[in-house]
Motif scaffolding. Sequence first.
Motif, mmCIF file in Angstrom:
data_model
loop_
_atom_site.group_PDB
_atom_site.id
_atom_site.type_symbol
_atom_site.label_atom_id
_atom_site.label_comp_id
_atom_site.label_asym_id
_atom_site.label_seq_id
_atom_site.Cartn_x
_atom_site.Cartn_y
_atom_site.Cartn_z
ATOM 1 N N ILE A 23 31.381 -28.604 -1.741
ATOM 2 C CA ILE A 23 32.606 -29.056 -2.392
ATOM 3 C C ILE A 23 32.651 -28.387 -3.761
ATOM 4 O O ILE A 23 31.930 -28.778 -4.688
ATOM 5 C CB ILE A 23 32.641 -30.588 -2.501
ATOM 6 C CG1 ILE A 23 32.600 -31.203 -1.092
ATOM 7 C CG2 ILE A 23 33.891 -31.057 -3.252
ATOM 8 C CD1 ILE A 23 32.514 -32.703 -1.065
ATOM 9 N N THR A 24 33.463 -27.370 -3.888
ATOM 10 C CA THR A 24 33.401 -26.489 -5.054
ATOM 11 C C THR A 24 34.030 -27.089 -6.300
ATOM 12 O O THR A 24 33.828 -26.572 -7.403
ATOM 13 C CB THR A 24 34.080 -25.145 -4.752
ATOM 14 O OG1 THR A 24 35.442 -25.383 -4.359
ATOM 15 C CG2 THR A 24 33.358 -24.423 -3.626
ATOM 16 N N THR A 25 34.800 -28.156 -6.161
ATOM 17 C CA THR A 25 35.423 -28.769 -7.342
ATOM 18 C C THR A 25 34.447 -29.643 -8.126
ATOM 19 O O THR A 25 34.755 -30.054 -9.242
ATOM 20 C CB THR A 25 36.635 -29.621 -6.925
ATOM 21 O OG1 THR A 25 36.211 -30.570 -5.932
ATOM 22 C CG2 THR A 25 37.737 -28.737 -6.351
ATOM 23 N N ALA A 26 33.283 -29.919 -7.568
ATOM 24 C CA ALA A 26 32.303 -30.772 -8.235
ATOM 25 C C ALA A 26 31.494 -29.968 -9.243
ATOM 26 O O ALA A 26 31.212 -28.783 -9.042
ATOM 27 C CB ALA A 26 31.372 -31.405 -7.205
ATOM 28 N N SER A 27 31.098 -30.622 -10.337
ATOM 29 C CA SER A 27 30.318 -29.937 -11.367
ATOM 30 C C SER A 27 28.863 -29.787 -10.973
ATOM 31 O O SER A 27 28.177 -28.879 -11.444
ATOM 32 C CB SER A 27 30.427 -30.705 -12.694
ATOM 33 O OG SER A 27 30.013 -32.048 -12.532
ATOM 34 N N ASN A 28 28.364 -30.662 -10.114
ATOM 35 C CA ASN A 28 27.005 -30.560 -9.591
ATOM 36 C C ASN A 28 27.051 -30.092 -8.141
ATOM 37 O O ASN A 28 28.132 -29.960 -7.556
ATOM 38 C CB ASN A 28 26.287 -31.904 -9.696
ATOM 39 C CG ASN A 28 26.058 -32.323 -11.134
ATOM 40 O OD1 ASN A 28 25.434 -31.605 -11.908
ATOM 41 N ND2 ASN A 28 26.577 -33.494 -11.505
#
Length: 265
Positions: A23-28
């Motif tokens: 999930i590329t929108t997550a910061s981690n």
Amino acid sequence: MAADPPTALDLLERGELAVHGRITTASNGVLYCTVTLDGRTAPCVYKPVAGERPLWDYPDGTLAGRELASYLVSAATGWGLIPPTVLREGPHGPGTVQLWVEPDESAEDLIDLQDPAGPEPGWLPIVRADVGGGRTALLVHREDERLRRLAVLDAVLNNSDRKGGHWISAVDGRLYGIDHGVTFAEPAKLRTLLWGWAGQPLPDGAVEVLTGLAEALEGALGESLRPHLTPVELAAARARVGELRRTGKHPLPAPDWPSIPWPPV
């Protein structure tokens, strides 16, 4: 399945994890997966500790434990505000595995920008926002009892990141909070969009729930949190519950800490 925690937790704990993508929108590092056990399969989110981005104000490698601790507290309230979550080994090492909640794309918006003279009926103000060109708008959230319970839970967790994208209106009609890695700090760090009830009395039944939570924190729940929180953090959680019970009101923003997460949505 989120409405059936025992079944979901068994599946998440013992099932075989298959990673399908990031999930590329997550910061981690957050991986979309499925988990399968005894012919039953469900989508889930896997957050390996190895994918956690270091933060200046939280010890490295502790976000997964804080995610689990948040779920355990939520479960103890009986409000079911966080999807079933476990901490286990996965393909990329230990991490949390949380049941995927399918959003209801037709659900009404719970946050909005309105005329600065507002808010409109049924909405509560958060803050005035600069929308460019010298113009401002009023950032508001709905006067929704599900959000109000989430605001109480966040006050207990000392949640430092309740963005507008960190709750989901699900297809089962319930509201779920997600992303609870930056929680349980000892100093006051509540940072949220749910300030519409600040200083107002807690919702009906909340004090009774908090009384039960206080008892649980002195017993089995407190023991289950010990591996994931420091003694100081656990004591601070107990103190926050005690303060909420004493005042019977939603907290006000801390004077020395940013009250709104960034970005807010």
